[in-house]
Scaffold this active site. Structure first.
Site, PDB file in Angstrom:
ATOM      1  CD  GLU A 121     -20.988  -9.475  -1.125  1.00 45.96           C
ATOM      2  OE1 GLU A 121     -21.327 -10.253  -0.224  1.00 45.96           O
ATOM      3  OE2 GLU A 121     -21.716  -9.206  -2.075  1.00 45.96           O
ATOM      4  N   GLY A 253     -24.074  -9.865   9.127  1.00 49.37           N
ATOM      5  CA  GLY A 253     -24.678 -10.987   9.834  1.00 49.37           C
ATOM      6  C   GLY A 253     -24.014 -12.279   9.399  1.00 49.37           C
ATOM      7  CB  ALA A 254     -24.181 -14.763   7.553  1.00 46.94           C
ATOM      8  CG  MET A 255     -19.142 -13.171   3.148  1.00 47.65           C
ATOM      9  SD  MET A 255     -19.999 -12.049   2.029  1.00 47.65           S
ATOM     10  CE  MET A 255     -19.563 -12.781   0.462  1.00 47.65           C
ATOM     11  CD  GLU A 256     -22.902 -13.914  -0.461  1.00 48.46           C
ATOM     12  OE1 GLU A 256     -22.965 -13.483   0.709  1.00 48.46           O
ATOM     13  OE2 GLU A 256     -23.075 -13.190  -1.453  1.00 48.46           O
ATOM     14  CG  HIS A 289     -29.677 -14.601   3.046  1.00 43.28           C
ATOM     15  ND1 HIS A 289     -30.534 -13.617   2.629  1.00 43.28           N
ATOM     16  CD2 HIS A 289     -28.446 -14.212   2.634  1.00 43.28           C
ATOM     17  CE1 HIS A 289     -29.856 -12.689   1.984  1.00 43.28           C
ATOM     18  NE2 HIS A 289     -28.566 -13.024   1.983  1.00 43.28           N
ATOM     19  CD  GLU A 290     -25.353 -15.321   4.126  1.00 44.35           C
ATOM     20  OE1 GLU A 290     -24.816 -15.218   3.005  1.00 44.35           O
ATOM     21  OE2 GLU A 290     -25.873 -14.349   4.715  1.00 44.35           O
ATOM     22  CG  HIS A 293     -26.138 -15.515  -1.294  1.00 42.12           C
ATOM     23  ND1 HIS A 293     -26.646 -14.705  -2.268  1.00 42.12           N
ATOM     24  CD2 HIS A 293     -26.207 -14.790  -0.147  1.00 42.12           C
ATOM     25  CE1 HIS A 293     -27.007 -13.537  -1.731  1.00 42.12           C
ATOM     26  NE2 HIS A 293     -26.759 -13.570  -0.447  1.00 42.12           N
ATOM     27  CD  GLU A 312     -26.974 -10.054  -0.646  1.00 43.59           C
ATOM     28  OE1 GLU A 312     -27.763 -10.750  -0.005  1.00 43.59           O
ATOM     29  OE2 GLU A 312     -25.744 -10.261  -0.651  1.00 43.59           O
TER      30      GLU A 312
END
Ligand code: BES
Ligand code: ZN
Length: 845
Positions: A121, A253-256, A289-290, A293, A312
């Site tokens: 992404e 921070g992180a990716m879903e 959060h992730e 998603h 988001e």
């Protein structure tokens, strides 16, 4: 090709056969992609970035192709339109950009190792394989991976592995999904696994540089999050597994990625024996959060990046909804009030800000709309308003229908409003569009005009702003029933004030709960009515008053000097969010004093007086009897006490440091940063500097590393700070992912401001080259704009950035940040004397 043409119009892929061979030793990638789909014309294009295309074949016959690197694509001439399979042979370099397929570096038992991972992404899948790299182009993926494997290494992806043949790892066909969610990783890993009630496999993966126990916290949160969402969304998690992987090098921070969520180590791994409450809260909210998603974003995806908020903003709200359900004792919505809310209110008050829904085409611009303040904080606030309007039951019902209607497909904002509207019977879209489509937010003024309680709304600006007469549909949440539920006009007369005041028996208030995105300016009469009983108000109200005071003062609608006189009324508050708002305001006063001047001494004395009783109550070390609030309040109070040069605090910090000198990692995590920073600031010398740098190089625990890193920036010896700045470009010491925070730290130390700013200007080209492709690149500019406060710096800022104003993705940031600094410079010039006089007077009392 016009800017708004999407490749999906020419070609709609249905399946990708991906074969990717990574050679770590040579740093090369070779690949073969066969993409099948429907071509609407014979000339189609596929995205590519930094790929060398060797050959393109259709039905085993080579076809013509034409590469356009600027447009990040290549054109293909097909023999005919309709269903077709295109096979592309290509190669690429493996580079250290934290985008596409990239190596992460780490050391274990003195041995240097690497882990390969991916970050696609927003538009980096095209660096790994050719395809239609647009969120709407959903297809299934069959991934095969080969690499210079050594026995014992682990290979993971979105789906389970089905077989290994001739060293090639084959993964199960994915469900229909967008290219930006494809992920894989391999290397020497450890993992812990469990299963949800519904049978989804949950796993946490990390390098072996970490103790096994540091995976436990994340495993528990991940499992319970998936269980929570399956229930809340009333929609099962659709994949066999949900892996969480900590990568040593990670830009965001992180990716879903669907089924294989990636994190920076600091956002996933937790030492269960010594981690601060705020780090645990951070890790839990990132995971929540992730995993939000996995449905919102992965199962249903925005049609195009202009509706990024659907991903988001929603995940940003859900991370709090879920965490609150998993750990109710944390009162995580209090954190929302001090972390997200002020971020949104501050940035959204600057003229030139974008709306939550924003038109974008250029890849660099797409990255720049991932703005923590707007698409995350303001967007989530907008959804919090929507949730409050429709209620949880209608929210869940609407979401369930939304998933049924759009799963494995795409949606636009309107689809969500329609689903919530249907479920609630309210015209959600009409109300919400005023927040979604317009930049900024209103200040509601409450006053008594000729005896009538009157409300008006007007766009709120910090700094110069052009008033276009914007009107919002405002969920008012007033505490008098006579006020409208939704305030849609510019002005409303609520009724006879004396009578309403008598009937209601309490001071008039709006935005009770602080869940609507606006601030309130009460007339002096109404405000003094509230302030008379302020200590009896609920915590949310106190926080809100302090927050709104600060914003009104930043905008010159209230005087900072007046605020200084009311702050002491809040000094005994025990709620973490109120204390946070109070000390944020006090930290805001620092811009009015010259560092190390008599004025700063006065501000320190003022801060000390405010914090001393609380410091007596809490001390520096955790106590058995601590509430959750006490734990957070202690850190903020101790920080204030140390700034105020409270002798007891200084003594306690020094003592604690000396008691742990042999193993600083063992310092209690809640105050570790404070103790290390204090030592560096007050007793920093070459020896301590070398020691901390050395510990930093060898530590594995990310939150300990963060404390070491930030404490190094607190030195007041310019020579030490220069040594630190000299390490900025040494990746063996400072990972590029950590450079932002280190740079911001040195810049915010007045002994280091010049050094950091000079370094930044001298190394701009290097920065653009190394982290310029990074989605968080603009934050360097934001950090600078948070610090500068003199006219000289404003001019330097302009001189440096104005020539760069047309760099893709930087334009808005430069324009807005110039305004931010301009406003601060003017504010300081205007109010400095009054503020300092008031502080001096307060110290006399
Ligand atoms: N999808 C984003 C990660 C991302 C950001 C990818 C920008 C590409 C460009 C992810 O879901 C996210 O929002 N991550 C946040 C953490 C979150 C808890 C706020 C991040 O990385 O800061
Ligand atoms: Zn996100």
């Amino acid at each position: 090709m016009t800017a708004s043409t999407h490749l999906y119009e020419y070609f709609q892929p249905t399946n990708y056969q991906l074969y990717i061979d990574v050679n770590r030793a040579n740093k090369t990638i070779t690949g073969k992609t066969t993409v099948t789909g429907n071509a609407t014309q014979t000339r189609i294009a596929l995205h590519q970035k930094y790929l060398t295309i060797d050959q393109v074949k259709v039905a085993d016959q080579p076809v013509n192709f034409e590469v356009d690197d600027d447009a990040e694509l290549f054109w293909i001439d097909l023999p005919e339109a309709g269903t077709t399979s295109v096979t592309v042979d290509y190669s690429a370099k493996l580079t250290d950009t934290m985008m596409g397929i990239y190596p992460s570096y780490y050391t274990v038992n003195g041995e240097k190792k690497q882990l390969i991972g991916t970050q696609f992404e927003t538009t980096s899948a095209r660096q790994a394989f050719p395809g239609v790299d647009e969120p709407e182009a959903k297809a299934t993926f069959d991934l095969a991976i080969k690499y210079d494997e050594v026995p014992g290494e682990t290979t993971i992806s979105n789906m389970p592995e089905v077989k290994v043949e001739d060293g090639v790892h084959y993964f199960d066909t994915t469900v229909k999904m967008s290219t930006y969610l494809v992920a894989f990783a391999f290397g020497d890993m450890q993992s812990k696994q469990t299963e949800t009630k519904s049978g989804v496999k949950i796993g946490v993966f990390a390098t072996k540089a970490h103790p096994a126990k540091s995976l436990d916290f994340a495993l528990d949160i991940a499992k319970r999050s998936i269980e929570f969402y399956e229930d809340f969304y009333q929609t099962p998690y659709p994949l066999p597994h949900s892996w969480q992987l900590a990568l040593p090098d990670f830009s965001a921070g992180a990716m879903e990625n669907w089924g294989l969520v990636t994190y920076r180590e600091a956002a996933l791994l937790v030492d269960p024996d010594n981690t601060s409450l705020d780090v645990k809260e951070y890790v839990a909210t990132v995971i929540a959060h992730e995993l939000a998603h996995q449905w919102f974003g992965d199962l249903v995806t925005m049609k195009w990046w202009d509706d990024l908020w659907l991903n988001e903003s929603f995940a940003n709200m859900m991370e709090y909804v879920a965490t609150d359900a998993l750990q109710p004792d944390w009162k995580i919505w209090d954190l929302y009030q001090v972390a997200e809310v002020p971020l949104a209110l501050q940035r959204d008050a600057t003229d030139g800000v974008q709306s939550v829904h924003v038109e974008v085409e250029d890849p660099a611009e797409i990255d720049s709309i991932f703005d923590g303040a707007i698409v995350y904080a303001k967007g989530s606030r907008m959804l919090v308003m929507a949730r409050a309007l429709v209620g949880d039951e209608a929210l869940r019902k609407g979401l369930r229908q939304y998933f049924i209607d759009h799963q494995y497909n795409n949606a636009r904002g309107k689809d969500l409003w329609d689903a919530l509207g249907q479920a609630s019977g309210l015209n959600v879209s009409e109300i919400m569009n005023t927040w979604l489509e317009q930049p900024g937010y209103p200040v509601v003024e409450a006053s008594v005009v000729a005896g009538q309680l009157t409300l008006t709304q007007q766009q709120f600006f910090v700094g110069e702003g052009k008033d276009l007469g914007r009107i919002w549909q405002i969920p008012l949440n007033a505490n008098y029933a006579a006020a409208p539920k939704i305030f849609k006009e510019q002005k409303v007369v609520v009724g006879d004030y004396e009578q309403l005041r008598a009937e209601n028996g309490v001071p008039f208030r709006v935005n009770v709960g602080n869940d609507s995105h606006f601030i309130v300016k009460y007339s002096p009469e109404l405000l003094s009515d509230i302030m008379e009983t302020v200590t009896e108000q609920d915590d949310r109200t106190k926080l809100q008053l302090l927050q709104d005071f600060r914003l009104l003062a930043e905008a010159g609608q209230m005087s900072y000097a007046d605020i200084v006189t009311v702050l002491p009324r809040f000094k005994a508050e025990e709620s973490a969010m109120v204390v946070d708002a109070l000390y944020t305001l006090i930290a805001n006063l620092r811009k009015f004093v010259v560092p190390e001047s008599a004025e700063e001494d006065a501000l320190k004395a003022y801060t000390k007086a405010l914090s001393s009783a609380q410091f007596e109550r809490l001390g520096l070390l955790p106590k058995e009897t601590d509430t959750v609030d006490d734990q957070s309040v202690r850190v903020k109070i101790a920080d204030a006490a140390l700034y105020g040069r409270n002798e007891k605090a200084l003594g306690a910090a020094k003592e604690l440091f000396e008691a742990h000198e042999a193993d600083l990692a063992k310092l209690p995590a809640d105050v570790r940063l404070l103790v290390l920073s204090n030592q560096m600031e007050n007793a920093g010398n070459q020896q301590l500097f070398d020691k901390l740098v050395n510990f930093y190089r060898n530590a594995a625990d990310a939150s300990y590393k963060a404390a070491l890193r930030m404490s190094l920036t607190k030195a007041n010896d310019e020579d030490l700070l220069q040594q630190l700045v000299d390490l900025f470009k040494d990746p063996d010491t400072i990972k590029p992912q950590d450079l932002r925070s280190l740079f911001a730290g040195v810049l915010s130390n007045h002994h280091g401001e010049q050094l950091a700013w000079d370094w930044f200007r001298n190394n701009w080209d290097w920065l653009v080259q190394t982290v310029g492709g990074d989605m968080s690149f603009t934050s360097y500019v934001t950090y600078i704009s948070r610090i500068f406060r003199t006219r000289a710096r404003l001019n330097e800022f302009k001189e440096f950035f104005e020539p760069k104003i047309n760099m893709p993705g930087l334009t808005r940031e430069i324009v807005m940040d110039t305004k931010v600094i301009e406003n601060r410079v003017q504010l300081v010039e205007r109010e400095k004397d009054a503020v300092n006089k008031t502080i001096a007077a307060a110290n006399q009392q």
